[in-house]
Design a protein around this motif. Structure first.
Motif, short mmCIF file in Angstrom:
data_model
loop_
_atom_site.label_atom_id
_atom_site.label_comp_id
_atom_site.label_asym_id
_atom_site.label_seq_id
_atom_site.Cartn_x
_atom_site.Cartn_y
_atom_site.Cartn_z
N SER A 136 0.84 -1.20 0.00
CA SER A 136 0.00 0.00 0.00
C SER A 136 0.87 1.25 0.00
O SER A 136 1.97 1.27 0.58
N ASP A 137 0.38 2.30 -0.65
CA ASP A 137 1.11 3.56 -0.67
C ASP A 137 1.16 4.16 0.73
O ASP A 137 0.24 3.98 1.54
N SER A 152 0.51 7.08 2.90
CA SER A 152 -0.36 8.24 2.74
C SER A 152 0.04 9.34 3.72
O SER A 152 0.69 9.08 4.73
N ARG A 165 -2.45 15.80 2.94
CA ARG A 165 -1.99 16.73 1.91
C ARG A 165 -2.65 18.11 2.03
O ARG A 165 -2.34 19.00 1.25
N ARG A 223 -6.31 12.96 2.69
CA ARG A 223 -5.24 12.06 2.28
C ARG A 223 -5.45 11.54 0.86
O ARG A 223 -4.80 10.59 0.43
N ASP A 224 -6.38 12.15 0.14
CA ASP A 224 -6.71 11.70 -1.22
C ASP A 224 -5.58 12.05 -2.18
O ASP A 224 -4.54 12.60 -1.80
N ARG A 225 -5.80 11.77 -3.45
CA ARG A 225 -4.76 11.93 -4.47
C ARG A 225 -4.38 13.40 -4.66
O ARG A 225 -5.17 14.32 -4.40
N VAL A 226 -3.17 13.59 -5.14
CA VAL A 226 -2.69 14.94 -5.48
C VAL A 226 -3.59 15.54 -6.56
O VAL A 226 -3.95 14.88 -7.54
N LYS A 274 -6.71 16.55 -6.05
CA LYS A 274 -8.12 16.44 -5.66
C LYS A 274 -8.60 17.77 -5.09
O LYS A 274 -7.95 18.39 -4.26
N GLN A 312 -6.87 22.67 -3.58
CA GLN A 312 -6.48 21.38 -4.15
C GLN A 312 -5.37 20.74 -3.31
O GLN A 312 -4.48 21.44 -2.81
N ASP A 337 1.25 17.55 -3.46
CA ASP A 337 2.32 16.65 -3.06
C ASP A 337 3.16 17.38 -2.02
O ASP A 337 3.89 18.32 -2.34
#
Length: 452
Positions: free
Chosen positions: A320-321, A323, A326, A418-421, A423, A441, A444
């Motif tokens: 798993s990545d 996290s 962000r 903690r969602d994707r860069v 988002k 947004q 990273d």
């Protein structure tokens, strides 16, 4: 035939042996009627929360290998629990503050699953600032570690959220070709493991406290002579958490890789706490940091304190990545709010009749008041997307991306951060009774910032 004197001496020796065995048994957890027991735990932000009965009162504790004695907090007053043989002491842990006063209590009854201890020592802290409940969103009353682990072989399955306690004398290790077993060393009843950390291009041997009470992946204490430094990768200053002795600040970065024998993880999120916050922890001169739950949850784990070893086997979390938050927002559940909610109420005709199919004639929209959790921003990282958008500490989140926050668990709200860069996060907040909207947004956090 025994003389009267011999009988007296024999009786005294027998009483002494019986009393000694009884006292020793009092200080241990035991499974009176079985060889093993299974306990389900909640896994919240990588932390294990288990049910614990203390002197007949049902409570919830963090399972924390980083503590030697149980610590009880988040208790409004001493009347809620009967404490025995109490004396005042001072305790300290991680943080930039001073030691905190506590009550040391002995001869307490503890029950975890079917395991019981009739003479457990415990520290009771009444400082209301030491409280994990706001950060986890569920009641947490204390932490326990060595007192439980020392008496059993303990299996932890992070995937099924099951803790198994085994009597040491009856436990048999299974053959496991995919497992790795490591020797443990102990300092003040806390377990340490040796590993290899690649920082930049340099591979550094490290001795780490195994800390199931930390939700991070890895903490390293900076030491340029040993090559342990955050300067090999982009880093940012951050609030790392709160210890018994106050807040912990430091840097967050990544290291190239982390190895536990044949297990290797790459680009591992790593915290480098400032020296002031960890000066107490660095009394162990051989310690280089902590191996924490973001890494531990990637394994099925067997702790065997009696044999001074730990066994690891990869689970489905292994790849798993890593996290990270962000947004820059640190959130807590701060009490509750009175919320007006809309619901559909059944409506009948003037005679209270429904139609021939026994369904109601119509529904009307009604409202009810309900008490719901309130989520407050308590910290905002400097330079983060949230700070640049104009959010402030003290703002209460009302909704996130169109969903009412009060209908979500705290960890559900944090998961958005903690969602994707890239988002987009849309927040509706309450600031001193004024409703406001913000948008930003996710970024990273380790990306090098361009100079203006």
């Amino acid at each position: 035939m025994l003389t009267n004197l011999s009988k007296s001496i024999y009786s005294c020796i027998l009483i002494y042996i019986l009393c000694t065995c009884f006292i020793q048994a009092q200080g241990k957890f035991n499974l009176p009627k079985q060889n093993t027991d299974k306990i389900r735990f909640e896994l919240i932000n990588n932390l294990m929360v288990i049910p614990v009965e203390v002197n007949g009162v049902e409570l919830s504790f963090l399972l924390d290998t980083g503590v030697s004695k149980p610590i009880l907090f988040n208790i409004a007053n001493s009347d809620s629990l009967q404490m025995n043989n109490v004396e005042t002491i001072y305790v300290r842990g991680l943080g930039d503050g001073k030691p905190v006063p506590a009550l040391r209590s002995q001869n307490n009854f503890f029950k975890i699953g079917n395991a019981i201890n009739i003479n457990q020592e415990i520290y009771v802290v009444f400082d209301q600032s030491i409280n994990f409940t706001p950060r986890l969103g569920i009641p947490v009353h204390g932490i326990i570690g060595y007192s439980l682990f020392k008496d059993f072989v303990v299996e932890i399955n992070y995937r099924t959220k099951v803790l198994k306690l085994h009597k040491k004398e009856s436990y048999t290790y299974r053959n496991c070709k995919k497992c790795e077993t490591f020797n443990l060393s102990f300092y003040k009843n806390k377990p340490y493991i040796n590993a290899l950390a690649t920082i930049g291009e340099q591979e550094v041997p490290v001795n780490l406290l195994i800390d199931t009470g930390s939700s991070d992946a890895l903490w390293l204490f900076e030491n340029e002579e040993q090559g342990i430094t955050s300067n090999y990768h982009n880093y940012f200053d951050d609030f790392l958490g709160r210890g018994l002795s106050g807040n912990v600040h430091g840097k967050r970065s990544k290291i190239t890789s982390f190895k536990l024998k044949g297990f290797e993880l790459n680009e591992v999120n790593t915290a480098f706490p400032d020296s002031v916050s960890v000066r107490f922890a660095q009394r162990n001169k051989n310690r280089n940091g902590s191996l924490a739950s973001e890494i531990l949850k990637r394994f099925n784990v067997i702790f065997d304190y009696g044999a001074a070893k730990i066994t690891l086997k990869k689970n489905a979390n292994f790849n798993s990545d890593f996290s990270y938050n962000r947004s820059g927002i640190v959130l807590e559940q701060r009490g509750f709010r009175l919320v007006q909610e809309r619901y559909n109420a059944a409506s009948y005709d003037n005679y209270g009749r429904s139609n021939e199919n026994n369904t109601v004639i119509s529904t009307t929209q009604s409202f009810k008041m309900d008490i719901k959790p309130s989520y407050t921003i308590v910290e905002i990282r400097k330079g983060s997307p949230a700070e640049r958008a104009g959010l402030l500490a003290g703002d209460v989140i009302l909704s996130i991306n169109g969903k009412d926050a009060h209908n979500l668990k705290l960890q559900d709200v944090i998961r958005y951060f903690r969602d994707r860069v890239g988002k987009t996060i849309k927040l509706k907040i309450d600031r001193n009774k004024y409703r406001m909207q913000f948008q930003f947004q996710l970024e990273d956090v380790f990306k090098k910032k361009e100079l203006p």
